[in-house]
Design a protein around this motif. Sequence first.
Motif, short mmCIF file in Angstrom:
data_model
loop_
_atom_site.label_atom_id
_atom_site.label_comp_id
_atom_site.label_asym_id
_atom_site.label_seq_id
_atom_site.Cartn_x
_atom_site.Cartn_y
_atom_site.Cartn_z
N ASN A 100 0.81 -1.22 0.00
CA ASN A 100 0.00 0.00 0.00
C ASN A 100 0.85 1.27 0.00
OD1 ASN A 100 -2.57 1.58 2.02
ND2 ASN A 100 -2.57 1.31 -0.17
N ILE A 101 2.00 1.20 -0.71
CA ILE A 101 2.78 2.42 -0.88
C ILE A 101 3.12 2.70 -2.34
CG2 ILE A 101 3.75 2.45 1.46
CD1 ILE A 101 6.40 1.40 0.16
N CYS A 102 2.92 1.72 -3.22
CA CYS A 102 3.24 1.93 -4.64
C CYS A 102 1.99 1.81 -5.52
CB CYS A 102 4.30 0.93 -5.12
SG CYS A 102 5.92 1.13 -4.36
N SER A 108 2.28 4.87 6.61
CA SER A 108 3.30 5.51 5.76
C SER A 108 2.68 6.20 4.55
CB SER A 108 4.28 4.45 5.25
OG SER A 108 4.98 3.86 6.31
N PRO A 109 3.33 7.25 4.08
CA PRO A 109 2.89 7.87 2.82
C PRO A 109 3.28 6.98 1.66
CG PRO A 109 4.92 8.90 3.56
CD PRO A 109 4.51 7.92 4.64
N PRO A 110 2.77 7.27 0.47
CA PRO A 110 3.18 6.50 -0.71
C PRO A 110 4.69 6.64 -0.98
CG PRO A 110 1.18 7.71 -1.17
CD PRO A 110 1.69 8.21 0.16
N HIS A 111 5.22 5.68 -1.69
CA HIS A 111 6.62 5.67 -2.12
C HIS A 111 6.90 6.94 -2.91
CE1 HIS A 111 10.10 4.47 -4.55
NE2 HIS A 111 10.31 3.49 -3.67
N GLU A 112 8.11 7.43 -2.80
CA GLU A 112 8.48 8.66 -3.52
C GLU A 112 8.30 8.54 -5.03
OE1 GLU A 112 13.31 8.05 -3.81
OE2 GLU A 112 12.48 8.91 -1.97
N GLY A 113 8.49 7.33 -5.58
CA GLY A 113 8.27 7.12 -7.01
C GLY A 113 6.80 7.26 -7.39
N THR A 114 5.92 6.78 -6.52
CA THR A 114 4.48 6.95 -6.74
C THR A 114 4.11 8.42 -6.67
OG1 THR A 114 3.89 4.73 -5.98
CG2 THR A 114 2.18 6.42 -5.79
N ASP A 164 5.13 -4.66 -9.71
CA ASP A 164 5.38 -3.86 -8.52
C ASP A 164 6.63 -3.00 -8.74
OD1 ASP A 164 5.83 -2.80 -6.01
OD2 ASP A 164 5.38 -4.67 -4.96
N PRO A 165 6.48 -1.68 -8.81
CA PRO A 165 7.64 -0.83 -9.08
C PRO A 165 8.61 -0.77 -7.90
CG PRO A 165 5.74 0.53 -8.62
CD PRO A 165 5.25 -0.90 -8.69
N TRP A 166 8.19 -1.26 -6.74
CA TRP A 166 9.13 -1.39 -5.61
C TRP A 166 10.32 -2.25 -6.06
CZ3 TRP A 166 9.80 0.37 -0.66
CH2 TRP A 166 10.66 -0.34 0.16
N TYR A 167 10.00 -3.26 -6.87
CA TYR A 167 11.03 -4.19 -7.36
C TYR A 167 11.55 -3.82 -8.74
CZ TYR A 167 9.26 -6.88 -3.46
OH TYR A 167 8.88 -7.26 -2.20
N THR A 168 10.67 -3.36 -9.63
CA THR A 168 11.09 -3.07 -11.01
C THR A 168 11.69 -1.68 -11.16
OG1 THR A 168 8.99 -2.08 -11.74
CG2 THR A 168 9.20 -4.51 -11.88
#
Length: 154
Positions: A11-13, A49-55, A123-127
């Motif tokens: 729930n961050i990306c 947590s807030p969303p990932h900085e990339g999101t 999942d952009p956390w990984y890609t």
Amino acid sequence: MINVLFVCLGNICRSPMAEAVFRDLLKNENLADKIKVDSAATSSWHIGSPPHEGTLAILQNYNISAEGLVGRKLTKSDFDQFDYIVGMDESNLRNIGEITGKANHAKFIRLLDLTEHKKDVPDPWYTGDFQETYDLITDGCQSLLKKIRSEQNL
């Protein structure tokens, strides 16, 4: 009120990106007063947590608000509160079934099954590829809105 919940692993990306994109679509289609949107995780890693900085960066690039996006975990009661529970991948759908105790329910949808892509949202956390994720989520959200409009006569 129609309730839509987007779900991914952390729930961050992906799921907050889908929540923001779908909210933006609803605003542009004057449907924000008819459809409520939220997102959740199947894990508890990023609660609060807030969303990932990339999101956040990709949403900002497309002038889409990230206001109010905060990580939370999917609960069993979400099954009763939401009409559409939308997973980003097959693993999410399995976990949604386990958490809610309702495996393979009709209200569970894999987002890209509504599109020609018919695959998991990576999942952009990984890609690291937030643009690909955004493009696929946008396509999926447009298809989801079309489905909801048809099913709910909107």
